[in-house]
Write a protein that holds these residues in place. Structure first.
Motif, PDB file in Angstrom:
ATOM      1  N   LEU A  33      -9.043  13.223  26.996  1.00 38.88           N
ATOM      2  CA  LEU A  33      -8.024  14.156  27.478  1.00 38.88           C
ATOM      3  C   LEU A  33      -8.393  15.595  27.143  1.00 38.88           C
ATOM      4  CD1 LEU A  33      -4.755  12.201  26.544  1.00 38.88           C
ATOM      5  CD2 LEU A  33      -5.807  12.436  28.800  1.00 38.88           C
ATOM      6  N   GLU A  35      -8.910  19.135  24.558  1.00 37.07           N
ATOM      7  CA  GLU A  35      -8.044  20.021  23.799  1.00 37.07           C
ATOM      8  C   GLU A  35      -6.864  20.547  24.613  1.00 37.07           C
ATOM      9  OE1 GLU A  35      -8.169  20.770  20.606  1.00 37.07           O
ATOM     10  OE2 GLU A  35      -9.896  19.447  20.294  1.00 37.07           O
ATOM     11  N   THR A  36      -7.033  20.675  25.916  1.00 29.50           N
ATOM     12  CA  THR A  36      -5.965  21.232  26.756  1.00 29.50           C
ATOM     13  C   THR A  36      -4.768  20.286  26.842  1.00 29.50           C
ATOM     14  OG1 THR A  36      -7.596  22.405  28.095  1.00 29.50           O
ATOM     15  CG2 THR A  36      -5.379  22.167  29.011  1.00 29.50           C
ATOM     16  N   GLU A  37      -5.051  18.991  27.089  1.00 32.85           N
ATOM     17  CA  GLU A  37      -3.966  18.003  27.222  1.00 32.85           C
ATOM     18  C   GLU A  37      -3.564  17.393  25.901  1.00 32.85           C
ATOM     19  OE1 GLU A  37      -3.961  15.604  31.141  1.00 32.85           O
ATOM     20  OE2 GLU A  37      -6.082  15.873  30.660  1.00 32.85           O
ATOM     21  N   LEU A  38      -4.511  17.264  24.972  1.00 32.27           N
ATOM     22  CA  LEU A  38      -4.232  16.640  23.674  1.00 32.27           C
ATOM     23  C   LEU A  38      -4.020  17.735  22.639  1.00 32.27           C
ATOM     24  CD1 LEU A  38      -4.087  13.695  22.650  1.00 32.27           C
ATOM     25  CD2 LEU A  38      -6.434  13.963  21.850  1.00 32.27           C
ATOM     26  N   THR A  39      -2.757  18.058  22.370  1.00 35.12           N
ATOM     27  CA  THR A  39      -2.448  19.198  21.496  1.00 35.12           C
ATOM     28  C   THR A  39      -1.777  18.801  20.190  1.00 35.12           C
ATOM     29  OG1 THR A  39      -0.276  19.525  22.550  1.00 35.12           O
ATOM     30  CG2 THR A  39      -2.170  20.681  23.518  1.00 35.12           C
ATOM     31  N   LYS A 212       6.450  15.754  24.035  1.00 40.62           N
ATOM     32  CA  LYS A 212       5.346  16.483  24.670  1.00 40.62           C
ATOM     33  C   LYS A 212       4.818  15.642  25.827  1.00 40.62           C
ATOM     34  CE  LYS A 212       3.676  18.916  20.527  1.00 40.62           C
ATOM     35  NZ  LYS A 212       2.505  19.097  19.616  1.00 40.62           N
ATOM     36  N   PRO A 213       4.365  16.274  26.891  1.00 38.27           N
ATOM     37  CA  PRO A 213       3.862  15.529  28.057  1.00 38.27           C
ATOM     38  C   PRO A 213       2.697  14.598  27.719  1.00 38.27           C
ATOM     39  CG  PRO A 213       4.185  17.837  28.596  1.00 38.27           C
ATOM     40  CD  PRO A 213       4.360  17.729  27.110  1.00 38.27           C
ATOM     41  N   GLU A 214       1.888  14.950  26.736  1.00 33.12           N
ATOM     42  CA  GLU A 214       0.699  14.151  26.415  1.00 33.12           C
ATOM     43  C   GLU A 214       1.047  12.740  25.952  1.00 33.12           C
ATOM     44  OE1 GLU A 214      -0.843  15.752  22.246  1.00 33.12           O
ATOM     45  OE2 GLU A 214       0.280  17.248  23.392  1.00 33.12           O
ATOM     46  N   ILE A 217       1.194  10.286  28.759  1.00 38.74           N
ATOM     47  CA  ILE A 217      -0.164   9.977  29.238  1.00 38.74           C
ATOM     48  C   ILE A 217      -0.836   8.975  28.306  1.00 38.74           C
ATOM     49  CG2 ILE A 217      -2.446  10.939  29.725  1.00 38.74           C
ATOM     50  CD1 ILE A 217      -1.043  13.620  30.328  1.00 38.74           C
TER      51      ILE A 217
END
Length: 243
Positions: A33, A35-39, A212-214, A217
């Protein structure tokens, strides 16, 4: 609050190889995913912890395999290689024969040996299995005449004996090493299962809360791979013969 539910985890029922592959498949997909999606830092920490434990597990499994290659086993492998060379020398000793019958029988045996020119590059268990298969063919009725005509019977008997000796020793070494390491591997599997459950619980709660959206996913990644492995396990069970 979202209504979500994981399928049952297949982890406990998996063999060591599938156990590791199942975990790494999820870890890799989550890490992909980026760094952008996995925060979420805690999620990253849990994934890193599980990856570290799984890597350690793979190292233990590899050590169990490598430890079987003792000095005694290496010596037995050399003895077997000498027997194979003696067999090949006896076979090649007829190459200059002017007898059409002998040339025909050499060609017949060569056809059996030709696909296995790379024996020396195989692992010990693969090499042993192939040699056993070749010997099995050479002992069949259709090879009795060629073997007798070329005088290969004693060479074949020696290769068979040395092949059986190294196989018995190999299994002895593997068994002894597994007995030494089984406690460590079993405890490590238990630890990994706990870490995996912790990761899944964390993802599940946050996915339901929608923090969080992640998490939605990652939930989908875990659930998809669980279903795939459960489906495969069901197919494997169907293939088992009824005794």
């Amino acid at each position: 609050m979202k209504k979500l539910k994981f399928s049952a985890s297949p982890l406990q029922g998996l063999g060591n190889l599938d156990f590791s592959q199942f975990l790494k498949s999820q870890i890799d997909r989550i890490r992909d995913l980026g760094e952008t999606e996995l925060t979420d830092q805690q999620l990253k920490t849990l994934v890193a912890m599980l990856l570290g434990s799984t890597t350690t597990f793979d190292t233990v499994m590899l050590r169990m395999h490598k430890n079987a290659y003792t000095e005694e086993l290496t010596a037995l492998d050399q003895i077997r290689s000498n027997s194979i060379r003696a067999f090949m020398k006896a076979l090649r000793g007829h190459d200059l024969s002017l007898d059409p019958a002998i040339i025909k029988e050499i060609t017949y045996i060569d056809a059996l040996l030709k696909p296995h020119d790379n024996l020396h590059s195989l692992s010990l268990d693969e090499e042993t299995s192939i040699i056993n298969n070749i010997i099995g063919h050479l002992e069949k009725p259709n090879y009795l005449a060629p073997v007798a005509l070329l005088g290969l019977r004693s060479c074949i008997a020696q290769v068979k004996k040395d092949n059986q000796t190294i196989w018995l020793k190999y299994n002895e070494c593997i068994t002894a090493d597994m007995e030494r390491d089984i406690t460590d591997s079993r405890e490590l599997r238990g630890q990994i299962c706990e870490e995996y459950d912790l990761l899944c619980d964390y993802v599940y709660v946050n996915a339901r809360l929608g923090t969080k959206p992640e998490f939605a996913i990652v939930f989908t990644i875990i659930e998809t791979l669980r279903k795939q492995y459960l489906l495969q396990a069901g197919r494997n069970a169907e293939r088992k013969p009824v005794i």
